[in-house]
Design a protein around this motif. Structure first.
Motif, short mmCIF file in Angstrom:
data_model
loop_
_atom_site.label_atom_id
_atom_site.label_comp_id
_atom_site.label_asym_id
_atom_site.label_seq_id
_atom_site.Cartn_x
_atom_site.Cartn_y
_atom_site.Cartn_z
N PHE A 1 12.81 -87.36 40.57
CA PHE A 1 12.02 -86.39 41.20
C PHE A 1 12.24 -86.30 42.84
CE2 PHE A 1 8.68 -85.28 38.25
CZ PHE A 1 9.04 -86.20 37.12
N ASP A 2 12.32 -85.12 43.26
CA ASP A 2 12.14 -84.87 44.95
C ASP A 2 10.87 -85.61 45.22
OD1 ASP A 2 12.50 -83.92 47.46
OD2 ASP A 2 11.10 -82.12 46.87
N ASN A 3 10.61 -85.77 46.43
CA ASN A 3 9.49 -86.43 46.91
C ASN A 3 8.44 -85.26 47.90
OD1 ASN A 3 7.08 -87.89 47.30
ND2 ASN A 3 7.83 -88.41 49.15
N ASP A 4 9.20 -84.73 48.83
CA ASP A 4 8.38 -83.60 49.83
C ASP A 4 8.26 -82.43 49.13
OD1 ASP A 4 8.19 -85.54 52.03
OD2 ASP A 4 10.35 -85.31 52.37
N LEU B 1 13.02 -78.74 36.42
CA LEU B 1 11.76 -78.20 36.69
C LEU B 1 11.68 -77.84 38.28
CD1 LEU B 1 8.66 -77.74 35.58
CD2 LEU B 1 8.28 -80.60 36.24
N TYR B 2 10.94 -76.76 38.39
CA TYR B 2 11.15 -76.35 39.98
C TYR B 2 9.57 -75.83 40.38
CZ TYR B 2 13.25 -74.18 44.07
OH TYR B 2 13.43 -73.88 45.44
N VAL B 3 9.18 -76.39 41.50
CA VAL B 3 7.83 -76.42 42.20
C VAL B 3 7.92 -75.32 42.97
CG1 VAL B 3 5.83 -77.36 43.03
CG2 VAL B 3 7.48 -78.90 41.59
N HIS B 4 7.11 -74.20 42.54
CA HIS B 4 6.95 -73.10 43.39
C HIS B 4 5.69 -73.19 44.02
CE1 HIS B 4 7.22 -68.31 43.53
NE2 HIS B 4 7.39 -69.07 44.84
N HIS B 5 5.65 -73.13 45.37
CA HIS B 5 4.23 -73.21 46.06
C HIS B 5 3.69 -71.88 46.10
CE1 HIS B 5 4.54 -77.69 47.49
NE2 HIS B 5 5.96 -77.26 47.02
N THR B 6 2.58 -71.86 45.37
CA THR B 6 1.70 -70.27 45.35
C THR B 6 0.46 -70.26 45.50
OG1 THR B 6 1.73 -70.86 42.86
CG2 THR B 6 3.58 -69.49 43.68
N LYS C 1 12.86 -93.46 32.61
CA LYS C 1 12.65 -94.07 33.79
C LYS C 1 12.70 -93.38 35.11
CE LYS C 1 15.01 -98.44 35.78
NZ LYS C 1 15.91 -99.39 35.50
N THR C 2 11.61 -93.31 35.63
CA THR C 2 11.36 -92.26 36.99
C THR C 2 11.94 -92.96 38.11
OG1 THR C 2 9.14 -93.25 37.05
CG2 THR C 2 9.31 -91.33 35.65
N TYR C 3 12.50 -92.01 38.81
CA TYR C 3 13.09 -92.09 40.19
C TYR C 3 12.87 -91.22 41.11
CZ TYR C 3 16.62 -95.19 37.57
OH TYR C 3 17.13 -96.20 36.94
N ILE C 4 12.56 -91.71 42.36
CA ILE C 4 12.62 -90.51 43.39
C ILE C 4 13.73 -90.40 43.98
CG2 ILE C 4 11.33 -90.10 45.91
CD1 ILE C 4 9.03 -91.24 44.77
N VAL C 5 14.01 -88.97 44.33
CA VAL C 5 15.55 -88.87 45.22
C VAL C 5 15.19 -88.00 45.96
CG1 VAL C 5 17.65 -88.08 44.83
CG2 VAL C 5 16.87 -89.30 42.91
N SER C 6 14.88 -88.45 47.49
CA SER C 6 14.39 -87.76 48.44
C SER C 6 15.14 -87.56 49.63
CB SER C 6 12.83 -88.27 48.57
OG SER C 6 12.22 -87.77 49.85
N GLY D 1 12.42 -80.49 41.52
CA GLY D 1 12.49 -80.37 43.00
C GLY D 1 11.68 -79.17 43.33
N ASN D 2 11.78 -78.82 44.55
CA ASN D 2 11.08 -77.54 45.08
C ASN D 2 11.91 -76.87 46.08
OD1 ASN D 2 10.34 -79.33 47.22
ND2 ASN D 2 9.09 -77.73 47.91
N SER D 3 13.15 -77.28 46.60
CA SER D 3 13.76 -76.31 47.64
C SER D 3 15.17 -76.63 47.31
CB SER D 3 13.38 -77.31 48.87
OG SER D 3 14.01 -78.25 49.19
N ASP D 4 15.84 -75.73 48.44
CA ASP D 4 17.41 -75.59 48.39
C ASP D 4 17.98 -77.14 48.34
OD1 ASP D 4 17.06 -73.04 48.17
OD2 ASP D 4 17.93 -72.49 50.22
N GLY D 5 17.26 -78.09 48.88
CA GLY D 5 17.71 -79.42 48.99
C GLY D 5 17.91 -80.12 47.76
N ASP D 6 17.22 -79.35 46.67
CA ASP D 6 17.09 -80.25 45.52
C ASP D 6 17.89 -79.46 44.45
OD1 ASP D 6 14.92 -81.66 46.12
OD2 ASP D 6 13.56 -80.08 45.90
N LEU D 7 18.59 -78.39 44.83
CA LEU D 7 19.47 -77.50 43.76
C LEU D 7 20.46 -78.40 43.15
CD1 LEU D 7 20.06 -74.88 42.53
CD2 LEU D 7 21.28 -74.01 44.69
N GLN D 8 21.26 -79.13 44.05
CA GLN D 8 22.41 -79.69 43.50
C GLN D 8 21.92 -80.80 42.52
OE1 GLN D 8 21.89 -78.72 46.73
NE2 GLN D 8 23.87 -77.81 47.66
N MET D 9 21.05 -81.54 42.81
CA MET D 9 20.33 -82.38 41.96
C MET D 9 20.11 -81.91 40.62
SD MET D 9 17.24 -85.06 42.25
CE MET D 9 15.82 -84.06 42.48
N LEU D 10 19.33 -80.70 40.67
CA LEU D 10 18.98 -80.07 39.34
C LEU D 10 20.25 -79.34 38.64
CD1 LEU D 10 16.07 -77.91 40.96
CD2 LEU D 10 15.82 -79.96 39.47
#
Lengths: 348, 348
Positions: A81-84, A295-300, A196-201, A273-282
């Motif tokens: 999971f991305d964090n921010d 999973l992509y979080v869209h802030h709506t 197993k859950t990780y943060i990758v931020s 994730g939720n941004s271009d910074g997460d695209l490669q991880m996804l």
């Protein structure tokens, strides 16, 4: 390494974020969605019963069911999971920048020269124009002055001190309460199914570790993030890790899969994730030999949280969102998928 | 960073080790100690019942017993182990160098120029004088040619291939069977008492991860080691991690506590090593606020394993051993503390 780009993003975030924060909504304006009454305990009770939730539960059930052709052995159920913007909010600026400002202000009495030296002067005077003029070099100075020059243990105490004393400007809550309740449920749900859950931020690894176990149930060694270089010293029988004013690793964009390979050594089957910074991880996760889930979080939700993507001052979101849509990844529409955003909504 | 020093050690190991391997003992000469007959299952049954074993069990019992003033909460029971010389043998040379040679020989047909190019020529001809003349620069070329230029997944397969096809020159066993049975028991014993076990090795992290789970019961994300730089690529819809011919991190000496802080984020309370390369990790562990335990493996068994310390070609051992003795750390005397060295002794 895209250090310059990352710093540029941080800089824009820092500057524009502070300006836009003046227009934030107040805590009392948040609409609290009613909880449904059911006899069955729902592990994702803050999620509306729609396609997004069904996509998640179908996937998890499928890969956790022994005998299913898409079954994944427990040891390979890696979720990152991305964090921010994915586990907690990232507006009006990345919360780590509030920490940096807090530290600069706390250190100011020991640095009388900062009153006349940019970018510190700008921070102390909340002078955004001057801060902007200090550019990337200025921001790097700011981060280094607030994030290095102490031991690892001292830094941990500083982060805890910040959480204990400072609150988010819009919600007036400690920053580690401005987190997404549906995502807390998702983390629990995945762990209940032996993921197993990780943060990758992109955030600092040592900025996150002091509070992630208590807040997200994720221990320190499952946190991957950006870092400064450190050195080991042994003086007068005292062993210490000292934080140096140099970037070691930027865990953003292509740095995320690199960090995952370095720290975990396995490809995630579930990535959020939720941004271009997460695209490669996804994308990395999507290349798994197992059936995987992106999973992509869209802030709506401008009322309860924030609504932003393409036009935001918080980095870039275009590529990630486009790619998610084009590739049929599951996109969270915060406004319509989440009954509750923050845990404190339901506690009030 | 002490890259040059580390390479120097590797170089000496490589050269002298190959020469000394000619004098190795044969498998059949190993003396097998009889197993005692007791009614109670002993988790450390390969250890003689003496002060070394008692020091370990007393410590573990003390810090695992609720109510004891030295009790350590489970989440802080971090145990870190060196690998070379601590969990498996490191003679006649570090096993990773056998892997490097194996790879150079396998790649030679694609590189006809190596026949006339040092240090490759030296490897192919087992010409130690010429290899020595190629110096640090030569060894770095050797490591890079064998450890980079492929994807992370391909490298994992190469390590598995090496383990499946090559055997240790003295024991004629796969390298991951030339491991210390008493240490396997210790790892199990610590885990049974809710310690989390990690490897912190100067060896390559991606060289260890393909086999450490099966061999030691330690999963990939609990392996910390030296690394080459990697990059993420996404071409034609294919996501990959590529290994680059550049050193990223040397996890040796002062690098070990740095690596522990980076990957684990907690100070170990139990640390085990056998050389000067482990000294800083042990000192770091000894600085824990909890009661901690430092274990130093002293190679004293020339018949069953090897006897070496101060005079060995395998790096340096003086400082570690002296410091361990001066500070009352627990020193394993392999000859007198271990009934069995290798698992295969008891299987024959």
């Amino acid at each position: 390494m895209n250090t310059n780009k990352a710093l540029q993003i941080l800089l824009f975030t820092f500057i524009f974020g502070l300006i836009s924060s003046c227009n934030s909504k107040k805590d009392s304006e948040i609409v609290i969605a009613p909880e449904p009454e059911t006899g069955i305990a729902d592990p994702l009770s803050s999620w509306h019963d729609n396609a997004t939730k069904k996509a998640i539960t179908s996937y998890v059930t499928e890969v956790s069911t022994s005998g299913n052709p898409n079954f994944i052995p427990i040891s390979d159920r890696i979720a990152t999971f991305d964090n921010d913007g994915t586990l907690w909010s990232e507006q009006p600026v990345y919360f780590q920048l509030f920490f940096a400002m807090y530290r600069i202000k706390a250190l100011a009495p020991e640095h009388p020269e900062w009153k006349n030296k940019q970018p510190f002067k700008a921070v102390l005077e909340n002078d955004m124009k001057a801060l902007m003029a200090s550019g990337e070099k200025g921001l790097l100075e700011l981060v280094m002055a607030s994030h290095s020059g102490m031991t690892a243990e001292e830094f941990e105490d500083l982060v805890k001190d910040w959480l204990a004393h400072e609150t988010h400007p819009r919600f007036n809550k400690p920053y580690n309460e401005v987190i997404f309740k549906p995502m807390l449920e998702l983390l629990d749900y995945l762990r209940a199914n032996n993921f197993k859950t990780y943060i990758v931020s992109g955030g600092g690894v040592e900025f996150m570790r002091p509070w992630t176990e208590e807040t997200y149930g994720i221990p320190k060694d499952q946190i991957i993030g950006s870092s400064v270089k450190t050195e080991f010293t042994f003086e007068n029988g005292k062993a210490q890790i000292k934080r140096l004013p140099q970037i070691d690793f930027i865990d953003d964009k292509a740095g995320k899969p690199v960090g995952i390979n370095k720290f975990i050594g396995k490809k995630p089957v579930f990535a959020a994730g939720n941004s271009d910074g997460d695209l490669q991880m996804l994308q990395y996760s999507a290349s798994s030999n197992y059936k995987s889930f992106q999973l992509y979080v869209h802030h709506t939700d401008a009322d309860r949280e924030w609504a932003y993507d393409r036009e935001s001052h918080i980095g870039t979101f275009d590529k990630g969102l486009d790619y998610a849509q084009e590739n049929g990844w599951t996109i969270i529409d915060m406004k319509n998928d989440w009954k509750v955003i923050y845990p404190f909504e339901t506690n009030n």
